[in-house]
Motif scaffolding. Structure first.
Motif, PDB file in Angstrom:
ATOM      1  N   GLN A   1       0.823  -1.207   0.000  1.00 11.52           N
ATOM      2  CA  GLN A   1       0.000   0.000   0.000  1.00 11.52           C
ATOM      3  C   GLN A   1       0.859   1.260   0.000  1.00 11.52           C
ATOM      4  O   GLN A   1       1.852   1.348   0.719  1.00 11.52           O
ATOM      5  N   ALA A   2       0.463   2.231  -0.833  1.00 13.72           N
ATOM      6  CA  ALA A   2       1.125   3.540  -0.796  1.00 13.72           C
ATOM      7  C   ALA A   2       0.088   4.568  -0.360  1.00 13.72           C
ATOM      8  O   ALA A   2      -1.030   4.559  -0.859  1.00 13.72           O
ATOM      9  N   THR A   3       0.461   5.404   0.602  1.00 15.09           N
ATOM     10  CA  THR A   3      -0.459   6.444   1.043  1.00 15.09           C
ATOM     11  C   THR A   3       0.096   7.811   0.659  1.00 15.09           C
ATOM     12  O   THR A   3       1.216   8.168   1.016  1.00 15.09           O
ATOM     13  N   LEU A   4      -0.699   8.560  -0.117  1.00 13.13           N
ATOM     14  CA  LEU A   4      -0.327   9.930  -0.488  1.00 13.13           C
ATOM     15  C   LEU A   4      -1.112  10.872   0.414  1.00 13.13           C
ATOM     16  O   LEU A   4      -2.343  10.924   0.344  1.00 13.13           O
ATOM     17  N   THR A   5      -0.402  11.597   1.272  1.00 13.53           N
ATOM     18  CA  THR A   5      -1.069  12.514   2.182  1.00 13.53           C
ATOM     19  C   THR A   5      -0.998  13.927   1.625  1.00 13.53           C
ATOM     20  O   THR A   5       0.082  14.460   1.393  1.00 13.53           O
ATOM     21  N   LEU A   6      -2.164  14.504   1.390  1.00 12.31           N
ATOM     22  CA  LEU A   6      -2.258  15.825   0.752  1.00 12.31           C
ATOM     23  C   LEU A   6      -2.562  16.891   1.801  1.00 12.31           C
ATOM     24  O   LEU A   6      -3.386  16.673   2.681  1.00 12.31           O
ATOM     25  N   GLN A   7      -1.899  18.022   1.658  1.00 11.42           N
ATOM     26  CA  GLN A   7      -2.103  19.135   2.594  1.00 11.42           C
ATOM     27  C   GLN A   7      -2.361  20.408   1.798  1.00 11.42           C
ATOM     28  O   GLN A   7      -1.612  20.706   0.883  1.00 11.42           O
ATOM     29  N   GLY A   8      -3.414  21.145   2.151  1.00 13.42           N
ATOM     30  CA  GLY A   8      -3.643  22.455   1.539  1.00 13.42           C
ATOM     31  C   GLY A   8      -4.760  22.441   0.515  1.00 13.42           C
ATOM     32  O   GLY A   8      -5.727  21.698   0.647  1.00 13.42           O
ATOM     33  N   ARG A   9      -4.621  23.258  -0.513  1.00 19.88           N
ATOM     34  CA  ARG A   9      -5.667  23.362  -1.539  1.00 19.88           C
ATOM     35  C   ARG A   9      -5.389  22.375  -2.662  1.00 19.88           C
ATOM     36  O   ARG A   9      -4.312  22.381  -3.248  1.00 19.88           O
ATOM     37  N   PHE A  10      -6.371  21.565  -2.965  1.00 18.87           N
ATOM     38  CA  PHE A  10      -6.234  20.576  -4.022  1.00 18.87           C
ATOM     39  C   PHE A  10      -7.052  21.103  -5.209  1.00 18.87           C
ATOM     40  O   PHE A  10      -8.260  20.941  -5.261  1.00 18.87           O
ATOM     41  N   ASP A  11      -6.364  21.779  -6.140  1.00 23.31           N
ATOM     42  CA  ASP A  11      -7.087  22.356  -7.273  1.00 23.31           C
ATOM     43  C   ASP A  11      -6.229  22.295  -8.543  1.00 23.31           C
ATOM     44  O   ASP A  11      -5.210  21.622  -8.581  1.00 23.31           O
ATOM     45  N   PHE A  12      -6.685  23.028  -9.543  1.00 21.46           N
ATOM     46  CA  PHE A  12      -6.058  23.007 -10.859  1.00 21.46           C
ATOM     47  C   PHE A  12      -4.538  23.205 -10.813  1.00 21.46           C
ATOM     48  O   PHE A  12      -3.804  22.565 -11.553  1.00 21.46           O
ATOM     49  N   HIS A  13      -4.082  24.058  -9.890  1.00 24.07           N
ATOM     50  CA  HIS A  13      -2.645  24.373  -9.834  1.00 24.07           C
ATOM     51  C   HIS A  13      -1.809  23.224  -9.289  1.00 24.07           C
ATOM     52  O   HIS A  13      -0.585  23.267  -9.344  1.00 24.07           O
ATOM     53  N   THR A  14      -2.456  22.225  -8.748  1.00 24.71           N
ATOM     54  CA  THR A  14      -1.773  21.103  -8.122  1.00 24.71           C
ATOM     55  C   THR A  14      -1.447  20.001  -9.130  1.00 24.71           C
ATOM     56  O   THR A  14      -0.820  19.002  -8.788  1.00 24.71           O
ATOM     57  N   HIS A  15      -1.940  20.203 -10.347  1.00 22.76           N
ATOM     58  CA  HIS A  15      -1.874  19.168 -11.369  1.00 22.76           C
ATOM     59  C   HIS A  15      -0.522  18.465 -11.452  1.00 22.76           C
ATOM     60  O   HIS A  15      -0.424  17.251 -11.327  1.00 22.76           O
ATOM     61  N   ARG A  16       0.543  19.252 -11.625  1.00 23.43           N
ATOM     62  CA  ARG A  16       1.867  18.676 -11.859  1.00 23.43           C
ATOM     63  C   ARG A  16       2.379  17.929 -10.619  1.00 23.43           C
ATOM     64  O   ARG A  16       2.866  16.799 -10.729  1.00 23.43           O
ATOM     65  N   ASP A  17       2.214  18.559  -9.458  1.00 23.31           N
ATOM     66  CA  ASP A  17       2.700  17.941  -8.210  1.00 23.31           C
ATOM     67  C   ASP A  17       2.013  16.607  -7.954  1.00 23.31           C
ATOM     68  O   ASP A  17       2.649  15.634  -7.567  1.00 23.31           O
ATOM     69  N   PHE A  18       0.723  16.597  -8.156  1.00 22.51           N
ATOM     70  CA  PHE A  18      -0.047  15.386  -7.877  1.00 22.51           C
ATOM     71  C   PHE A  18       0.378  14.252  -8.824  1.00 22.51           C
ATOM     72  O   PHE A  18       0.602  13.122  -8.416  1.00 22.51           O
ATOM     73  N   ARG A  19       0.521  14.608 -10.075  1.00 23.06           N
ATOM     74  CA  ARG A  19       0.958  13.633 -11.085  1.00 23.06           C
ATOM     75  C   ARG A  19       2.314  13.043 -10.739  1.00 23.06           C
ATOM     76  O   ARG A  19       2.514  11.824 -10.800  1.00 23.06           O
ATOM     77  N   THR A  20       3.239  13.943 -10.394  1.00 26.18           N
ATOM     78  CA  THR A  20       4.589  13.487 -10.039  1.00 26.18           C
ATOM     79  C   THR A  20       4.523  12.541  -8.844  1.00 26.18           C
ATOM     80  O   THR A  20       5.214  11.519  -8.816  1.00 26.18           O
TER      81      THR A  20
END
Lengths: 102, 566
Positions: A11-30
């Motif tokens: 299992q891999a857990t991705l923990t997200l902090q802050g605003r999850f929106d259009f500007h997050t595209h690249r970071d989330f993908r990476t």
């Protein structure tokens, strides 16, 4: 937005902090490339506990990840949503698409 | 070697000075041109378009100040910038000031200090490089801007065409406040052939052109299928299929579809991903809300798509309000949102005709001149309690056509197919291909659907129409759904025959079912019962009776024949 990744067995857990929106595209993908590539990982958990805002393009990113994960035989589940994030996911009925965790 | 080799114009009437400067800048890797006075400098500038000018002040024919002024004027007219560096003796400080005022960018005192000259030329080289980059970016931006403008115009045109050119209905009002140049929310309304009002509010991911692109198949399916009499769930299913076909996985459309049936006083809503649709009475009281019970369209594969929807009956005049999330998420300057009570209070405080104007004013006041963060759209439909003899009339404008010869069509449906098929719309579609029948679409739809529904509901499913009599249409529909699910055998056959009798074109519609039938003599004996149109019970057949020349039952009551005169 901050993204941290923690792997345990299958299992891999991705923990997200802050605003999850259009500007997050690249970071989330990476962030999800590594667990997608890792053949040991069978489940990717997106921990939304620290997310304060989520827009429709964030929903789109989750759907895109799910599509890719499924083609590799992996599942994507969502965890710890609360407040407005939970409301947005409820209106979109994402519980009919993703497994939800507390 | 500098990053950037310039073409430098050196202007000096003393050849020794000119050569010195030339040597310095040549060694820096720049190309040079030499002019002996201001006039010659202007001519060379015109012919060679140098990047930098090194200008002496004291010269015959035209001095450096006059030449600088003339050059700067020409450059300004052409909206260009080329740096001019004055070379002047220190005691000519007045000249230097005049030169700077005339448009020179900097100066070097004579005798020229080579290190200083090199440093200044180097500085200008950087500035020129930056200037070129800015110009290049500006040109690119301009190109992008023009392309974006063209796309906006296209999107705006498409959205306009999708919503205009359609009948406007007295029952429906809408407002639309775009976040950008035009709204990506799609709001449509249309009537089915038998007068049921269909409403659509679609909110696609993103704004502008991407949103408009997804609106095309949605609007198309909505108008086409409503015009053919398909129910809203079939329309939602079709839209989902279309969007799944061509949208990437991260794009979807939140859709609310509603059907207001004034005849039966029922409202159906299918909501996938939009805020709740609200049913509100005339005093502003909330009667019912339909929350989102499905994911937005374009996500689920066909097998997982759910047609489930909720229907309610209404007893008094009321309003159905459907809004995009842009309304409820719009924030004022202090971050506050519009809450539901405020909207309900507003509806209670205003009259039917001014609701939307008041809502628009309230939103305008809330936003206080700021653009909306997301497209805001609202659809307000009036659901009246009214009794009408006929739900609609056929096209009056088209001359009625005669049909020579004969047209026949017969079809039989078995239980298995009856569970999932929309039977009437495709048949109506087929009939409307006959020119003579097309103007009678509304009447034909009513005749066909009433006879077919009677055959299915009462003939095969054995539903008791007294449930409708008691006004509980919703419960009736629930029974219907349950029994249809359990239906294992039985069939319904439909025969259509268009022919002529004494020069009059007539359409015979015959519907037969395999059920036990009923005692129709009671109906035949009681003409009054057949004409009752004020009660839900038997109203459908009463309508058919009014539209048709005659209506006859046969067999054990499981066969009915209607004759329609064209």
């Amino acid at each position: 937005m901050q993204i941290s990744t923690r792997n345990t067995d299958h299992q891999a857990t991705l923990t997200l902090q802050g605003r999850f929106d259009f500007h997050t595209h690249r970071d989330f993908r990476t962030a999800y490339e590594q667990p997608l590539d890792d053949s040991k990982i069978k489940e990717i958990v997106i921990d939304l506990g620290g997310v304060e805002y989520l827009d429709s393009s964030a929903l789109g990113m989750l759907l895109l990840l799910r599509e890719r994960a499924e083609s590799l035989g992996k599942t994507v589940s969502l965890a710890k949503m609360q407040g407005t994030v939970k409301q947005v996911l409820d209106v979109a009925n994402f519980d009919k698409i993703f497994p939800m965790k507390a | 070697m500098p990053l950037h080799a310039l073409k430098i114009l050196i202007v000096d009437d003393t050849p020794a000075n000119a050569r010195l400067v030339e040597t310095v800048v040549s060694r820096m890797g720049h190309a040079t041109l030499i002019a002996e006075n201001g006039q010659q400098a202007l001519d060379l500038f015109e012919a060679h378009e140098p990047d930098l000018v090194l200008m002496d002040v004291m010269m015959p024919i035209m001095d450096g100040i006059a030449a600088t002024k003339a050059l700067r004027q020409r450059l300004q007219a052409a909206q260009r910038w080329v740096p001019i560096l004055l070379l002047s003796a220190l005691d000519d400080i007045t000249d230097i000031v005049r030169g700077l005022e005339a448009g020179a960018d900097d100066y070097v005192v004579k005798p020229v200090n080579i290190q200083l000259l090199k440093a200044k030329v180097q500085n200008f080289t950087h500035q020129i490089e930056m200037q070129e980059q800015i110009l290049q970016h500006t040109a690119e931006l301009e190109k992008w801007r023009e392309q974006a403008q063209a796309q906006t115009e296209l999107g705006s045109h498409i959205m306009d065409r999708l919503v205009s050119d359609r009948d406007t209905h007295a029952m429906v009002g809408q407002l639309n406040i775009p976040a950008e140049d035009f709204s990506g929310d799609l709001v449509c309304s249309a009537h089915t052939p038998d007068g049921i009002l269909h409403l659509l509010l679609a909110d696609a991911t993103g704004h502008g052109l991407p949103a408009a692109l997804t609106a095309i198949p949605i609007a198309h399916a909505f108008y086409r299928m409503t015009g053919k009499g398909f129910p809203i769930t079939s329309i939602a299913k079709e839209m989902n299929q279309k969007l799944r076909q061509f949208l990437p996985p991260d794009r979807f459309v939140a859709v609310t579809l509603a059907a207001i049936n004034v005849e039966d006083q029922t409202i159906e809503v299918w909501n996938g991903g939009n805020p709740s649709a609200l049913l509100i009475d005339e005093s502003g009281k909330l009667l019912k809300e339909w929350g989102s019970t499905h994911p937005p369209l374009g996500i689920l594969p066909e097998a997982n798509f759910s047609e489930h929807f909720e229907v309610v009956g209404y007893q008094d005049n009321c309003h159905l309000l459907i809004c995009s999330d842009g309304l409820w998420e719009a924030e004022d300057q202090s971050g506050r949102r519009i809450d539901r009570d405020r909207v309900l209070q507003l509806l209670a405080a205003t009259s039917k005709d001014t609701h939307l104007a008041a809502l628009q004013a309230m939103i305008g006041h809330h936003l206080a001149g700021k653009p909306a963060q997301d497209d805001i759209s609202c659809l307000l439909a009036w659901a009246p309690v009214e009794q009408r003899d006929l739900p609609r009339v056929d096209d009056q404008g088209t001359p009625h056509l005669q049909h020579s010869g004969e047209w026949n069509f017969a079809v039989c449906y078995w239980a298995e197919d009856l569970k999932y098929l929309d039977v009437v719309p495709p048949l109506l579609d087929l009939m409307c291909q006959i020119h003579a029948l097309k103007p009678h679409k509304g009447s034909m739809f009513i005749i066909l659907s009433e006879l077919f529904n009677n055959a299915l509901d009462h003939g095969l499913l054995g539903l008791d129409s007294s449930l409708k009599l008691s006004g509980d249409f919703v419960q009736y529909l629930q029974h219907r759904e349950e029994r249809l699910g359990q239906l294992n055998n039985g069939r319904i056959s439909i025969t259509l025959r268009l022919h002529n009798i004494d020069g009059q074109s007539v359409l015979d519609v015959t519907v037969a079912d395999s059920g036990p039938g009923f005692d129709y003599s009671r109906y035949l004996d009681n003409e009054e019962l057949l004409h009752q149109t004020d009660r839900p019970h038997g109203r459908g057949i009463g309508l058919v009776r009014k539209l048709c020349d005659h209506l006859r039952y046969a067999g054990n009551g499981n066969q009915v024949s209607a004759r329609f005169l064209l």
